[in-house]
Design an enzyme around this catalytic site. Sequence first.
Site, PDB file in Angstrom:
ATOM      1  N   ARG A   9       0.858  -1.180   0.000  1.00 32.43           N
ATOM      2  CA  ARG A   9       0.000   0.000   0.000  1.00 32.43           C
ATOM      3  C   ARG A   9       0.897   1.232   0.000  1.00 32.43           C
ATOM      4  NH1 ARG A   9      -3.441  -3.015  -1.315  1.00 32.43           N
ATOM      5  NH2 ARG A   9      -5.487  -3.353  -0.391  1.00 32.43           N
ATOM      6  N   GLU A  48      -4.445   7.336  -4.949  1.00 28.24           N
ATOM      7  CA  GLU A  48      -4.758   6.553  -6.151  1.00 28.24           C
ATOM      8  C   GLU A  48      -6.125   6.964  -6.670  1.00 28.24           C
ATOM      9  OE1 GLU A  48      -4.307   2.375  -5.325  1.00 28.24           O
ATOM     10  OE2 GLU A  48      -2.236   2.621  -4.684  1.00 28.24           O
ATOM     11  N   HIS A 106      -1.902  -0.030  -9.623  1.00 25.95           N
ATOM     12  CA  HIS A 106      -2.441  -0.940  -8.595  1.00 25.95           C
ATOM     13  C   HIS A 106      -3.060  -2.169  -9.273  1.00 25.95           C
ATOM     14  CE1 HIS A 106      -4.175  -1.191  -4.248  1.00 25.95           C
ATOM     15  NE2 HIS A 106      -3.949  -2.404  -4.754  1.00 25.95           N
TER      16      HIS A 106
HETATM   17  C1  DGY Z   1      -5.812  -6.330  -2.570  1.00 24.62           C
HETATM   18  O1  DGY Z   1      -6.393  -7.375  -2.842  1.00 24.62           O
HETATM   19  O2  DGY Z   1      -5.721  -5.890  -1.425  1.00 24.62           O
HETATM   20  C2  DGY Z   1      -5.282  -5.578  -3.719  1.00 24.62           C
HETATM   21  O3  DGY Z   1      -4.263  -4.712  -3.372  1.00 24.62           O
HETATM   22  C3  DGY Z   1      -6.395  -4.831  -4.391  1.00 24.62           C
HETATM   23  O4  DGY Z   1      -6.819  -3.793  -3.557  1.00 24.62           O
END
Ligand code: DGY
Length: 326
Positions: free
Chosen positions: A238, A267, A286
């Site tokens: 993240r 994002e 992402h």
């Molecule tokens: C997750 O599955 O957490 C991915 O990063 C998509 O948000």
Amino acid sequence: MKKHVVLYKKLSPALLARLQAQAHVTYIEQPGSAEGQQQLRAALPQAHGILGASVRLSPELLDLAPQLQGIASVSVGVDNYDLAYLNARRIALCNTPDVLTQTTADTGFALILAAARRVVELANWVKAGEWRGSIGPAHFGSDVHGKTLGIIGMGRIGEALAQRGHFGFGMPVLYHSHSPKPAVDQRFNARHCDLDTLLSQADFVCLTLPLTAETQGLIGAREFALMRPSSIFINISRGKVVDEAALLQALQQRSIRAAGLDVFEREPLPSDSPLLGLDNVVATPHMGSATEETREAMARCAVDNLLAVLAGERPANLVNPQVLAS
Ligand code: DGY
């Protein structure tokens, strides 16, 4: 009587039909837009279940849903939800672990290779018609095989990354996590170490941690200063685990060599982000788990989870089992 579900993730026709067979479904196509937020607010008072991803569901928003029994997130990460609030209201939260592990580790390795071998930069250079002769040192990358792979956070995705590095690329593996994992040490000949040791010894520093109060801002100016000028930083966890201003500075000053980034503080990454002007940054949208097969598997898992909650059964992937305690 059928229950009500608010859906803000597009499902395949087969999965949508399965959900609709059990529940009245209100679909919100663009939950991030002002109109989508209005639609969400209008649908929540009837909702027994919510299925979606990438939208922050604040307590203030969920207060609008007095009948809510469960949320099925189409993600493994659960940083968009306030667990204490959900627990207090006994709302089940489900996620989609396992099904995305290998795909997300593939993305991590794609970023490692792209950043080290300058794949995107040089491919753009070819497309721009700049390739006029055999390339020289100015365009050389750095090796991946045999280099030290540092993994911060040794969960499922960290392990899948270690597997690729160890078996595929002959990389010594260092990792930092709450505690050593003897099975990981044994399978991948990996070594558990403290964060500073990893930062100063790894050639590739890869973040695979969840975002929590404890990990927010974990990697900042001090941590980038511990890395080497040849280090490559990879983030598939993240954006907020990293102080992005400090990362930008490290990349601009070349105190680290490059970065491969799939996640960002904000994002979608704003188009005027200074990160985008740097040729030593590979930025992706992402997309860690974003393959057709894996996204379908995640959506199936989320539908199964939600239908189980609505039927009063225990879902396979319950993040907060305490809500079931009597
Ligand atoms: C997750 O599955 O957490 C991915 O990063 C998509 O948000």
